[in-house]
Motif scaffolding. Structure first.
Motif, PDB file in Angstrom:
ATOM      1  N   LEU A  86      37.189  43.641  52.401  1.00  0.00           N
ATOM      2  CA  LEU A  86      36.203  43.035  52.962  1.00  0.00           C
ATOM      3  C   LEU A  86      35.169  44.079  53.305  1.00  0.00           C
ATOM      4  CD1 LEU A  86      37.863  40.908  55.442  1.00  0.00           C
ATOM      5  CD2 LEU A  86      37.223  40.029  53.379  1.00  0.00           C
ATOM      6  N   ILE A 124      42.477  43.123  54.030  1.00  0.00           N
ATOM      7  CA  ILE A 124      41.267  43.139  54.498  1.00  0.00           C
ATOM      8  C   ILE A 124      40.400  44.488  54.006  1.00  0.00           C
ATOM      9  CG2 ILE A 124      42.118  42.167  56.623  1.00  0.00           C
ATOM     10  CD1 ILE A 124      42.045  44.909  58.082  1.00  0.00           C
ATOM     11  N   ALA A 159      43.560  38.880  47.123  1.00  0.00           N
ATOM     12  CA  ALA A 159      42.202  39.885  47.382  1.00  0.00           C
ATOM     13  C   ALA A 159      41.980  40.791  46.256  1.00  0.00           C
ATOM     14  CB  ALA A 159      42.454  40.565  48.913  1.00  0.00           C
TER      15      ALA A 159
END
Length: 206
Positions: free
Chosen positions: A111, A108, A196
């Motif tokens: 992000l 995450i 990611a």
């Protein structure tokens, strides 16, 4: 009495949230200072991304393993919290927990473009995580959709398992399902972090 029964679980939630905030702030800071490209310069292929993620996760693991030694031993002794468990079992289930949190945080962190975004989002999320972890409200009483959302966070799995081991003095067989679920989260979040970082690398033309 209530404090002594819920505090062991809160310690684990605090560990998770501080680690997630730390990883998010580091990722956001690198983007703010335009250093993200330099950091992932060696991650131009899957093997490079693999090594980068394992290196970062290993650093976080070492730091929080030392944190766990303080929290699980010294902190418990200071506040005289219930201690009926086998420390070997406790650290056995802690290992996949902190790895799952590390990989989840790395996934995450891509992000957040600024560190303030990471701080605001994760601090906003913290009381929600405490609520859905089962400390303040039974997780079995949550609506189905919220229960699925709760399973995203490793703390939801380890808190009841840790309380069984540390407070109730249960054996490892009593938390085997939680241990296996944490191992599943380690695998899933590792590949999410890998994906990611690869997407982030490709977008930067590496």
């Amino acid at each position: 009495m209530l404090f002594r029964s819920v505090m062991p679980g809160i310690i684990l939630v605090v560990m998770q949230q501080t680690l997630l905030i730390g990883i998010g702030v580091l990722g956001g800071t690198l983007r703010e200072k335009k250093k993200q490209k330099a950091l992932i310069a060696n991650a131009h292929n899957w093997a490079g991304s693999f090594r980068l993620i394992l290196g970062k996760a290993s650093a976080y693991f070492i730091i929080y393993f030392c944190n766990a030694l303080f929290s699980f031993i010294i902190f418990h002794h200071w506040f005289r919290l219930p201690d009926n468990g086998n420390m070997l079992y406790i650290f056995t289930i802690f290992v996949p927990y902190i790895l799952a949190v590390s990989f989840f945080g790395l996934a995450i962190s891509m992000l957040f473009r600024e560190r303030v975004h990471a701080v605001l989002f994760l601090i906003f999320l913290s009381p929600i995580v405490v609520f859905i972890s089962g400390i303040s409200w039974p997780s079995c009483a949550l609506p189905t959709a919220l229960h699925w959302f709760a399973d995203i966070f490793p703390s939801t799995t380890i808190v009841p398992a840790y309380l069984k081991l540390r407070v109730s003095g249960a054996g490892f067989d009593a938390v085997r399902s939680e241990f296996l679920f944490l191992m599943l989260q380690v695998i899933v979040y590792f590949f999410l972090a890998l994906g990611a970082f690869r997407i982030g690398t490709i977008r930067r033309g590496e």
